[in-house]
Design a protein around this motif. Structure first.
Motif, PDB file in Angstrom:
ATOM      1  N   TYR A  39      17.519  11.745  56.355  1.00 29.38           N
ATOM      2  CA  TYR A  39      18.149  12.969  55.862  1.00 29.38           C
ATOM      3  C   TYR A  39      18.779  13.769  56.997  1.00 29.38           C
ATOM      4  CZ  TYR A  39      18.859  17.544  53.839  1.00 29.38           C
ATOM      5  OH  TYR A  39      19.423  18.730  53.446  1.00 29.38           O
ATOM      6  N   THR A  40      18.113  13.841  58.126  1.00 31.17           N
ATOM      7  CA  THR A  40      18.642  14.606  59.255  1.00 31.17           C
ATOM      8  C   THR A  40      19.962  14.026  59.735  1.00 31.17           C
ATOM      9  OG1 THR A  40      16.400  15.194  59.903  1.00 31.17           O
ATOM     10  CG2 THR A  40      18.125  15.467  61.564  1.00 31.17           C
ATOM     11  N   TRP A  42      22.023  12.111  57.943  1.00 31.40           N
ATOM     12  CA  TRP A  42      22.990  12.312  56.865  1.00 31.40           C
ATOM     13  C   TRP A  42      23.544  13.733  56.908  1.00 31.40           C
ATOM     14  CZ3 TRP A  42      22.843  15.915  52.950  1.00 31.40           C
ATOM     15  CH2 TRP A  42      23.864  15.809  52.006  1.00 31.40           C
ATOM     16  N   GLN A  43      22.653  14.694  57.066  1.00 34.04           N
ATOM     17  CA  GLN A  43      23.075  16.102  57.104  1.00 34.04           C
ATOM     18  C   GLN A  43      23.992  16.342  58.304  1.00 34.04           C
ATOM     19  OE1 GLN A  43      19.984  19.049  57.829  1.00 34.04           O
ATOM     20  NE2 GLN A  43      20.816  20.258  56.145  1.00 34.04           N
ATOM     21  N   TYR A  46      27.342  14.764  57.582  1.00 35.26           N
ATOM     22  CA  TYR A  46      28.022  15.520  56.527  1.00 35.26           C
ATOM     23  C   TYR A  46      28.665  16.792  57.097  1.00 35.26           C
ATOM     24  CZ  TYR A  46      28.754  18.215  52.269  1.00 35.26           C
ATOM     25  OH  TYR A  46      29.314  18.971  51.271  1.00 35.26           O
TER      26      TYR A  46
END
Length: 75
Positions: A39-40, A42-43, A46
Protein backbone atom coordinates in the motif's frame (compact mmCIF):
# COMPACT_ATOMS: atom_id res chain seq x y z
CA UNK A 1 -7.53 2.36 24.28
CA UNK A 2 -5.96 0.67 21.27
CA UNK A 3 -8.09 -1.72 19.28
CA UNK A 4 -7.04 -5.32 18.83
CA UNK A 5 -6.00 -6.69 15.47
CA UNK A 6 -9.24 -8.67 15.19
CA UNK A 7 -11.33 -5.55 15.92
CA UNK A 8 -9.49 -3.62 13.19
CA UNK A 9 -9.92 -6.51 10.75
CA UNK A 10 -13.63 -6.73 11.53
CA UNK A 11 -14.09 -3.00 10.92
CA UNK A 12 -12.11 -3.22 7.68
CA UNK A 13 -14.15 -6.14 6.36
CA UNK A 14 -17.39 -4.41 7.34
CA UNK A 15 -16.33 -1.30 5.39
CA UNK A 16 -15.32 -3.34 2.37
CA UNK A 17 -18.55 -5.33 2.36
CA UNK A 18 -20.71 -2.21 2.76
CA UNK A 19 -18.94 -0.42 -0.07
CA UNK A 20 -18.21 -3.30 -2.43
CA UNK A 21 -20.47 -6.18 -1.48
CA UNK A 22 -19.23 -9.47 -0.11
CA UNK A 23 -18.08 -10.98 -3.42
CA UNK A 24 -16.04 -7.95 -4.51
CA UNK A 25 -14.65 -7.55 -0.98
CA UNK A 26 -13.44 -11.16 -1.04
CA UNK A 27 -11.93 -10.65 -4.51
CA UNK A 28 -10.16 -7.51 -3.26
CA UNK A 29 -8.66 -9.39 -0.30
CA UNK A 30 -7.52 -12.26 -2.53
CA UNK A 31 -5.82 -9.84 -4.95
CA UNK A 32 -4.06 -8.07 -2.08
CA UNK A 33 -2.75 -11.39 -0.79
CA UNK A 34 -1.85 -12.82 -4.21
CA UNK A 35 0.17 -9.87 -5.49
CA UNK A 36 1.72 -9.02 -2.10
CA UNK A 37 0.25 -5.54 -2.39
CA UNK A 38 2.42 -2.78 -0.91
CA UNK A 39 0.00 0.00 0.00
CA UNK A 40 2.80 2.44 0.82
CA UNK A 41 4.44 1.95 -2.59
CA UNK A 42 1.07 2.18 -4.36
CA UNK A 43 0.25 5.40 -2.52
CA UNK A 44 3.68 6.87 -3.34
CA UNK A 45 3.34 5.97 -7.03
CA UNK A 46 -0.22 7.31 -7.14
CA UNK A 47 0.58 10.68 -5.59
CA UNK A 48 3.96 11.11 -7.31
CA UNK A 49 2.13 10.91 -10.66
CA UNK A 50 -0.19 13.79 -9.72
CA UNK A 51 0.36 17.51 -9.56
CA UNK A 52 -0.58 19.41 -6.40
CA UNK A 53 -3.48 20.96 -8.36
CA UNK A 54 -4.80 17.51 -9.34
CA UNK A 55 -4.64 16.35 -5.73
CA UNK A 56 -6.39 19.56 -4.63
CA UNK A 57 -9.17 19.08 -7.20
CA UNK A 58 -9.67 15.46 -6.16
CA UNK A 59 -9.95 16.55 -2.53
CA UNK A 60 -12.51 19.22 -3.44
CA UNK A 61 -14.47 16.71 -5.54
CA UNK A 62 -14.49 14.24 -2.65
CA UNK A 63 -15.74 16.95 -0.29
CA UNK A 64 -18.53 17.89 -2.72
CA UNK A 65 -19.61 14.26 -2.99
CA UNK A 66 -19.18 13.49 0.73
CA UNK A 67 -19.97 16.66 2.70
CA UNK A 68 -19.09 16.65 6.38
CA UNK A 69 -22.25 16.39 8.46
CA UNK A 70 -20.67 16.29 11.90
CA UNK A 71 -22.02 12.80 12.46
CA UNK A 72 -19.35 10.25 13.24
CA UNK A 73 -19.76 6.89 11.58
CA UNK A 74 -20.06 4.15 14.16
CA UNK A 75 -18.92 0.73 13.03
Amino acid sequence: MMESTSEIMNKGMKCLMEQMGIIEAERFISVIIRVKFDYTKWQRDYFDAKTPMEIREEAFQFEREHPFTGDAIRL
